[in-house]
Scaffold this motif. Structure first.
Motif, PDB file in Angstrom:
ATOM      1  N   GLU A 250       0.833  -1.204   0.000  1.00  0.00           N
ATOM      2  CA  GLU A 250       0.000   0.000   0.000  1.00  0.00           C
ATOM      3  C   GLU A 250       0.870   1.258   0.000  1.00  0.00           C
ATOM      4  O   GLU A 250       0.555   2.233  -0.699  1.00  0.00           O
ATOM      5  CB  GLU A 250      -0.933  -0.017   1.214  1.00  0.00           C
ATOM      6  CG  GLU A 250      -2.088  -1.005   1.066  1.00  0.00           C
ATOM      7  CD  GLU A 250      -3.010  -1.001   2.274  1.00  0.00           C
ATOM      8  OE1 GLU A 250      -2.617  -0.418   3.316  1.00  0.00           O
ATOM      9  OE2 GLU A 250      -4.103  -1.588   2.191  1.00  0.00           O
ATOM     10  N   ALA A 251       1.956   1.242   0.774  1.00  0.00           N
ATOM     11  CA  ALA A 251       2.867   2.394   0.773  1.00  0.00           C
ATOM     12  C   ALA A 251       3.487   2.583  -0.606  1.00  0.00           C
ATOM     13  O   ALA A 251       3.626   3.715  -1.102  1.00  0.00           O
ATOM     14  CB  ALA A 251       3.953   2.195   1.835  1.00  0.00           C
ATOM     15  N   GLN A 252       3.859   1.482  -1.251  1.00  0.00           N
ATOM     16  CA  GLN A 252       4.450   1.553  -2.587  1.00  0.00           C
ATOM     17  C   GLN A 252       3.425   2.038  -3.609  1.00  0.00           C
ATOM     18  O   GLN A 252       3.756   2.772  -4.539  1.00  0.00           O
ATOM     19  CB  GLN A 252       4.998   0.171  -2.974  1.00  0.00           C
ATOM     20  CG  GLN A 252       5.979   0.190  -4.128  1.00  0.00           C
ATOM     21  CD  GLN A 252       7.301   0.872  -3.789  1.00  0.00           C
ATOM     22  OE1 GLN A 252       7.591   1.151  -2.621  1.00  0.00           O
ATOM     23  NE2 GLN A 252       8.101   1.144  -4.803  1.00  0.00           N
ATOM     24  N   TRP A 253       2.158   1.643  -3.423  1.00  0.00           N
ATOM     25  CA  TRP A 253       1.097   2.074  -4.333  1.00  0.00           C
ATOM     26  C   TRP A 253       0.857   3.580  -4.225  1.00  0.00           C
ATOM     27  O   TRP A 253       0.735   4.280  -5.233  1.00  0.00           O
ATOM     28  CB  TRP A 253      -0.179   1.311  -4.022  1.00  0.00           C
ATOM     29  CG  TRP A 253      -1.414   1.889  -4.645  1.00  0.00           C
ATOM     30  CD1 TRP A 253      -2.465   2.491  -4.018  1.00  0.00           C
ATOM     31  CD2 TRP A 253      -1.719   1.933  -6.050  1.00  0.00           C
ATOM     32  NE1 TRP A 253      -3.407   2.915  -4.918  1.00  0.00           N
ATOM     33  CE2 TRP A 253      -2.977   2.587  -6.189  1.00  0.00           C
ATOM     34  CE3 TRP A 253      -1.063   1.513  -7.197  1.00  0.00           C
ATOM     35  CZ2 TRP A 253      -3.573   2.801  -7.419  1.00  0.00           C
ATOM     36  CZ3 TRP A 253      -1.668   1.723  -8.431  1.00  0.00           C
ATOM     37  CH2 TRP A 253      -2.900   2.355  -8.535  1.00  0.00           C
ATOM     38  N   HIS A 254       0.797   4.092  -3.020  1.00  0.00           N
ATOM     39  CA  HIS A 254       0.585   5.532  -2.835  1.00  0.00           C
ATOM     40  C   HIS A 254       1.762   6.322  -3.416  1.00  0.00           C
ATOM     41  O   HIS A 254       1.565   7.384  -4.033  1.00  0.00           O
ATOM     42  CB  HIS A 254       0.426   5.855  -1.347  1.00  0.00           C
ATOM     43  CG  HIS A 254      -0.851   5.317  -0.753  1.00  0.00           C
ATOM     44  ND1 HIS A 254      -2.086   5.505  -1.335  1.00  0.00           N
ATOM     45  CD2 HIS A 254      -1.078   4.581   0.378  1.00  0.00           C
ATOM     46  CE1 HIS A 254      -3.023   4.936  -0.609  1.00  0.00           C
ATOM     47  NE2 HIS A 254      -2.438   4.358   0.449  1.00  0.00           N
ATOM     48  N   LEU A 255       2.974   5.820  -3.231  1.00  0.00           N
ATOM     49  CA  LEU A 255       4.154   6.498  -3.785  1.00  0.00           C
ATOM     50  C   LEU A 255       4.092   6.510  -5.312  1.00  0.00           C
ATOM     51  O   LEU A 255       4.358   7.540  -5.955  1.00  0.00           O
ATOM     52  CB  LEU A 255       5.419   5.780  -3.307  1.00  0.00           C
ATOM     53  CG  LEU A 255       6.778   6.348  -3.723  1.00  0.00           C
ATOM     54  CD1 LEU A 255       7.818   6.058  -2.640  1.00  0.00           C
ATOM     55  CD2 LEU A 255       7.259   5.748  -5.043  1.00  0.00           C
ATOM     56  N   THR A 256       3.732   5.358  -5.918  1.00  0.00           N
ATOM     57  CA  THR A 256       3.679   5.259  -7.376  1.00  0.00           C
ATOM     58  C   THR A 256       2.566   6.131  -7.944  1.00  0.00           C
ATOM     59  O   THR A 256       2.746   6.806  -8.972  1.00  0.00           O
ATOM     60  CB  THR A 256       3.463   3.794  -7.796  1.00  0.00           C
ATOM     61  OG1 THR A 256       4.484   2.980  -7.220  1.00  0.00           O
ATOM     62  CG2 THR A 256       3.507   3.642  -9.305  1.00  0.00           C
ATOM     63  N   ARG A 257       1.412   6.142  -7.287  1.00  0.00           N
ATOM     64  CA  ARG A 257       0.287   6.949  -7.774  1.00  0.00           C
ATOM     65  C   ARG A 257       0.607   8.440  -7.693  1.00  0.00           C
ATOM     66  O   ARG A 257       0.301   9.210  -8.616  1.00  0.00           O
ATOM     67  CB  ARG A 257      -0.974   6.629  -6.972  1.00  0.00           C
ATOM     68  CG  ARG A 257      -2.227   7.312  -7.530  1.00  0.00           C
ATOM     69  CD  ARG A 257      -3.470   6.843  -6.821  1.00  0.00           C
ATOM     70  NE  ARG A 257      -3.425   7.147  -5.392  1.00  0.00           N
ATOM     71  CZ  ARG A 257      -4.444   6.920  -4.565  1.00  0.00           C
ATOM     72  NH1 ARG A 257      -5.555   6.362  -5.024  1.00  0.00           N
ATOM     73  NH2 ARG A 257      -4.345   7.226  -3.283  1.00  0.00           N
ATOM     74  N   ALA A 258       1.238   8.861  -6.599  1.00  0.00           N
ATOM     75  CA  ALA A 258       1.600  10.278  -6.469  1.00  0.00           C
ATOM     76  C   ALA A 258       2.601  10.683  -7.540  1.00  0.00           C
ATOM     77  O   ALA A 258       2.509  11.785  -8.111  1.00  0.00           O
ATOM     78  CB  ALA A 258       2.176  10.541  -5.076  1.00  0.00           C
ATOM     79  N   LEU A 259       3.550   9.807  -7.829  1.00  0.00           N
ATOM     80  CA  LEU A 259       4.535  10.087  -8.878  1.00  0.00           C
ATOM     81  C   LEU A 259       3.856  10.185 -10.239  1.00  0.00           C
ATOM     82  O   LEU A 259       4.168  11.067 -11.043  1.00  0.00           O
ATOM     83  CB  LEU A 259       5.604   8.987  -8.890  1.00  0.00           C
ATOM     84  CG  LEU A 259       6.703   9.116  -9.947  1.00  0.00           C
ATOM     85  CD1 LEU A 259       7.568  10.342  -9.659  1.00  0.00           C
ATOM     86  CD2 LEU A 259       7.579   7.855  -9.972  1.00  0.00           C
TER      87      LEU A 259
END
Length: 318
Positions: A250-259
């Protein structure tokens, strides 16, 4: 038929005419070769006019083509081993002239030639280590495959016996939790989720973790799915999301989506460096292990550690 200094032979196979130099100025040798070719044709042995004349370089090219056609992920490793070790020793040789004695000479040569390693610290002298039996066996296996492909193509009629060495370099490394945390602390930020994922799941980093895409992640079902063509045995795999694994993804998903929002792009990779896929972490891994006080550890130790941790948690090893 003698059109030059040597006699030539002519034979038919499947309605096609083949002409081949006997390599000899003696008529008896040419007749002997002709009888051999006709006998092979009668038995259905695949042959060509180049049979027995195949050189190492052409056999190596055939091997590389075989790996490319079959999409084998180890192509780069095979090419490096051929270029650095096999070719300097066997290059230019006719495959038909290579014997078991030649193979043993190669093994002795590899055992007598140590590998130079980079110094641990700047200013230290280079370090040397002996080549392991496992490394030599991987090279001999490549040589075996070259002979096998040549026989399949009708370029050779036989291959020498290639003995393998007994291997004693079985690794049994594991990471204790504090060691793993120390290594993680010395890794660059984009690589920490990669190594943590491997620590939890035990999946192979180069082929299974770095290739993971968001289409393989199912948050609703709580599963991570691996495509069949990605695994070593070409079978798919499903791993249930533990709480630690879900938090990581989930942390990786939020980082990827923000990018993606900031750059107006869609990034399919779960693990990446600023949106670009991660190709390798070898150098960063080596440095982090050294700084953490456990030099010489390999990423595969994470796989053994994950299996041990899962078994301790009550999950059957099967």
């Amino acid at each position: 038929q003698k059109n030059s200094a040597n006699y030539w032979i002519k034979y038919y196979r499947n309605g096609r005419v083949f002409r081949e130099s006997s390599g000899s100025h003696k008529e008896t040798m040419a007749k002997r070769l002709l009888r051999l070719r006709e006998g092979d044709i009668e038995r259905g042995v695949p042959i060509s006019p180049k049979v027995g004349r195949l050189r190492f370089d052409e056999a190596a090219a055939d091997l590389v083509n075989d790996y490319k056609v079959n999409g084998k992920r180890s192509l780069a490793v095979v090419e490096r081993r051929v270029r650095k070790h096999l070719e300097p020793f066997f290059g230019g040789r006719r495959m038909a002239s290579m014997t078991t004695a030649d193979v043993r000479k190669y093994v002795a040569h590899r055992q007598a030639t140590p590998i130079e390693l980079k110094p641990l610290r700047r200013g230290d002298p280079p370090r040397l280590r002996q080549v392991s039996n496992g490394e030599i066996n991987r090279e001999l296996t490549i040589l075996k495959r070259m002979f096998g492909l040549a026989i399949q193509a009708g370029k050779l009629l036989h291959k020498p016996y290639i003995p393998l060495l007994q291997e004693h370099n079985v690794r049994r490394g594991f990471f204790e939790k504090h060691q793993f945390e120390d290594v993680i602390s010395h890794l660059p930020s984009p690589l920490r989720p990669v190594v943590t994922f491997a620590y939890i799941t035990g999946w192979r980093i180069p082929s299974e973790v770095l290739s993971l895409q968001w289409r393989n992640i199912d948050f609703s079902a709580g599963e991570v799915r691996l495509d069949a063509g990605t695994t070593k045995n070409s079978e798919g795999r499903v791993f249930p999301m533990t709480s630690d694994l879900r938090n990581l993804l989930e942390a990786q998903w939020h980082l990827t989506r923000a990018l993606g929002h900031s750059k107006g792009k869609i990034y399919p990779w779960v693990f990446h460096r600023n949106g670009e896929p991660i190709r390798s972490l070898r150098k960063a891994w080596t440095t982090a292990c050294r700084k953490a006080g456990c030099p010489g550890r390999i990423p595969h130790d994470l796989r053994r550690t994950a299996v041990r941790n899962l078994v301790r948690a009550g999950i059957p090893e099967r």
